[in-house]
Design a protein around this motif. Structure first.
Motif, PDB file in Angstrom:
ATOM      1  N   ILE A 127       9.326  -7.546  -7.970  1.00  0.00           N
ATOM      2  CA  ILE A 127       9.723  -6.579  -6.941  1.00  0.00           C
ATOM      3  C   ILE A 127      11.197  -6.252  -7.145  1.00  0.00           C
ATOM      4  O   ILE A 127      12.063  -7.121  -7.023  1.00  0.00           O
ATOM      5  CB  ILE A 127       9.456  -7.140  -5.537  1.00  0.00           C
ATOM      6  CG1 ILE A 127       7.954  -7.415  -5.366  1.00  0.00           C
ATOM      7  CG2 ILE A 127       9.952  -6.166  -4.470  1.00  0.00           C
ATOM      8  CD1 ILE A 127       7.575  -8.046  -4.049  1.00  0.00           C
ATOM      9  N   GLY A 129      12.946  -3.743  -5.572  1.00  0.00           N
ATOM     10  CA  GLY A 129      13.623  -3.241  -4.385  1.00  0.00           C
ATOM     11  C   GLY A 129      12.636  -2.419  -3.572  1.00  0.00           C
ATOM     12  O   GLY A 129      11.424  -2.561  -3.711  1.00  0.00           O
ATOM     13  N   ARG A 130      13.177  -1.549  -2.751  1.00  0.00           N
ATOM     14  CA  ARG A 130      12.306  -0.730  -1.906  1.00  0.00           C
ATOM     15  C   ARG A 130      12.763   0.720  -1.937  1.00  0.00           C
ATOM     16  O   ARG A 130      13.951   1.012  -1.850  1.00  0.00           O
ATOM     17  CB  ARG A 130      12.315  -1.257  -0.471  1.00  0.00           C
ATOM     18  CG  ARG A 130      11.327  -0.560   0.426  1.00  0.00           C
ATOM     19  CD  ARG A 130      11.003  -1.378   1.658  1.00  0.00           C
ATOM     20  NE  ARG A 130       9.845  -0.838   2.328  1.00  0.00           N
ATOM     21  CZ  ARG A 130       8.588  -1.153   2.029  1.00  0.00           C
ATOM     22  NH1 ARG A 130       8.347  -2.010   1.070  1.00  0.00           N
ATOM     23  NH2 ARG A 130       7.577  -0.620   2.683  1.00  0.00           N
ATOM     24  N   ASN A 131      11.799   1.625  -2.073  1.00  0.00           N
ATOM     25  CA  ASN A 131      12.067   3.053  -2.024  1.00  0.00           C
ATOM     26  C   ASN A 131      11.915   3.498  -0.572  1.00  0.00           C
ATOM     27  O   ASN A 131      10.792   3.568  -0.042  1.00  0.00           O
ATOM     28  CB  ASN A 131      11.087   3.804  -2.932  1.00  0.00           C
ATOM     29  CG  ASN A 131      11.401   5.274  -3.026  1.00  0.00           C
ATOM     30  OD1 ASN A 131      11.767   5.908  -2.046  1.00  0.00           O
ATOM     31  ND2 ASN A 131      11.247   5.826  -4.227  1.00  0.00           N
ATOM     32  N   ASP A 132      13.039   3.788   0.074  1.00  0.00           N
ATOM     33  CA  ASP A 132      13.007   4.147   1.498  1.00  0.00           C
ATOM     34  C   ASP A 132      12.358   5.507   1.735  1.00  0.00           C
ATOM     35  O   ASP A 132      11.757   5.739   2.783  1.00  0.00           O
ATOM     36  CB  ASP A 132      14.422   4.141   2.077  1.00  0.00           C
ATOM     37  CG  ASP A 132      15.011   2.735   2.098  1.00  0.00           C
ATOM     38  OD1 ASP A 132      14.231   1.776   2.247  1.00  0.00           O
ATOM     39  OD2 ASP A 132      16.242   2.603   1.951  1.00  0.00           O
ATOM     40  N   ASP A 135       8.790   4.764   1.300  1.00  0.00           N
ATOM     41  CA  ASP A 135       8.459   3.594   2.120  1.00  0.00           C
ATOM     42  C   ASP A 135       7.498   2.654   1.380  1.00  0.00           C
ATOM     43  O   ASP A 135       6.452   2.265   1.891  1.00  0.00           O
ATOM     44  CB  ASP A 135       7.845   4.026   3.457  1.00  0.00           C
ATOM     45  CG  ASP A 135       7.773   2.851   4.434  1.00  0.00           C
ATOM     46  OD1 ASP A 135       8.614   1.936   4.325  1.00  0.00           O
ATOM     47  OD2 ASP A 135       6.852   2.833   5.273  1.00  0.00           O
ATOM     48  N   LYS A 136       7.880   2.325   0.156  1.00  0.00           N
ATOM     49  CA  LYS A 136       7.065   1.390  -0.624  1.00  0.00           C
ATOM     50  C   LYS A 136       7.953   0.587  -1.556  1.00  0.00           C
ATOM     51  O   LYS A 136       9.066   1.012  -1.904  1.00  0.00           O
ATOM     52  CB  LYS A 136       5.984   2.130  -1.408  1.00  0.00           C
ATOM     53  CG  LYS A 136       6.507   3.129  -2.419  1.00  0.00           C
ATOM     54  CD  LYS A 136       5.401   4.003  -3.012  1.00  0.00           C
ATOM     55  CE  LYS A 136       4.464   3.213  -3.872  1.00  0.00           C
ATOM     56  NZ  LYS A 136       3.500   4.062  -4.598  1.00  0.00           N
ATOM     57  N   ALA A 137       7.440  -0.571  -1.941  1.00  0.00           N
ATOM     58  CA  ALA A 137       8.196  -1.456  -2.839  1.00  0.00           C
ATOM     59  C   ALA A 137       8.205  -0.893  -4.253  1.00  0.00           C
ATOM     60  O   ALA A 137       7.243  -0.266  -4.702  1.00  0.00           O
ATOM     61  CB  ALA A 137       7.579  -2.853  -2.828  1.00  0.00           C
ATOM     62  N   MET A 138       9.325  -1.095  -4.934  1.00  0.00           N
ATOM     63  CA  MET A 138       9.425  -0.720  -6.351  1.00  0.00           C
ATOM     64  C   MET A 138       9.079  -1.958  -7.173  1.00  0.00           C
ATOM     65  O   MET A 138       9.739  -2.990  -7.072  1.00  0.00           O
ATOM     66  CB  MET A 138      10.848  -0.234  -6.662  1.00  0.00           C
ATOM     67  CG  MET A 138      11.223   1.039  -5.916  1.00  0.00           C
ATOM     68  SD  MET A 138      13.002   1.385  -5.954  1.00  0.00           S
ATOM     69  CE  MET A 138      13.346   1.342  -7.694  1.00  0.00           C
TER      70      MET A 138
END
Length: 202
Positions: A127, A129-132, A135-138
């Motif tokens: 994982i 990070g997160r794509n805001d 709204d999903k994990a990268m």
């Protein structure tokens, strides 16, 4: 009293009806390995013991091994390879000689066991990070080539570094290749990108 006798006879006879299946009209019977032989009926395989009893019912997830005179699933070290498709990608695992799943299909590729060792491609999920906005994990994925024992414990790290993979049926045309093989319990042959081999002591 008669009712108790009838119930007793049913309970005694029930296992015979459940487990005794007709082992006839099969297409292929393999030699015995570790006291069991693979039998084929249509596109499914099962296993019989030395008494001729069907101990693992016919199923379509057993992996056929193709090497020398072996063109059938078989047991070694108490394990047999199985496979399962998830989202168009094939994963490999192992069952024991009673047909129970001891290592669920999770490896990108795997060999049959040989003298207590098997080579597998273990998948790692990272994982990032997160794509805001979405709204999903990268997430990205790597795999490593490892040797395991029949309990799934890692015995040797064969890969020197993880290999990146795009985990999608659109990019994966089949399981990634296994690039190593055991020459003995202490020697592994590893094939490089130029199709040359080197020997690694373990």
């Amino acid at each position: 009293m008669k009712r108790l006798i009838a119930i007793y006879l049913i309970l005694i006879g029930l296992p015979l009806f459940i487990f005794s299946q007709d082992v006839s009209n099969v297409d292929f019977i393999s030699p015995f390995h570790e006291g069991v032989a693979a039998i084929k009926k249509g596109d499914t395989w099962g296993f019989i013991n030395t008494e001729g009893d069907l101990i693992i019912d016919f199923r379509n997830d057993l992996v056929i091994e193709y090497s020398e005179d072996i063109d059938y699933p078989y047991f070694n070290s108490g394990r047999c390879l199985i496979k399962e498709q998830k989202d168009g990608i094939t994963y490999f695992g192992y069952i024991d000689s009673s047909g129970h799943e001891v290592l669920e299909p999770q490896f990108l590729n795997a060999t049959a066991f040989n003298d207590g060792l098997a080579i597998i491609l273990k998948l790692y999920k990272n994982i990032l990070g997160r794509n805001d906005v979405l709204d999903k994990a990268m997430i990205n994925y790597d795999y490593m080539e490892l040797a395991i024992d029949p309990d799934g414990e890692i015995v040797h790290y064969i890969s020197e570094k993880p290999v990146h993979i795009t985990l999608s049926k659109f990019f994966m045309k089949g399981p990634p290749p296994i690039r190593s093989k055991f020459l003995s319990k202490s020697l592994i042959a590893i094939r490089d990108d130029n199709n040359k081999w080197r020997i690694k002591k373990v």
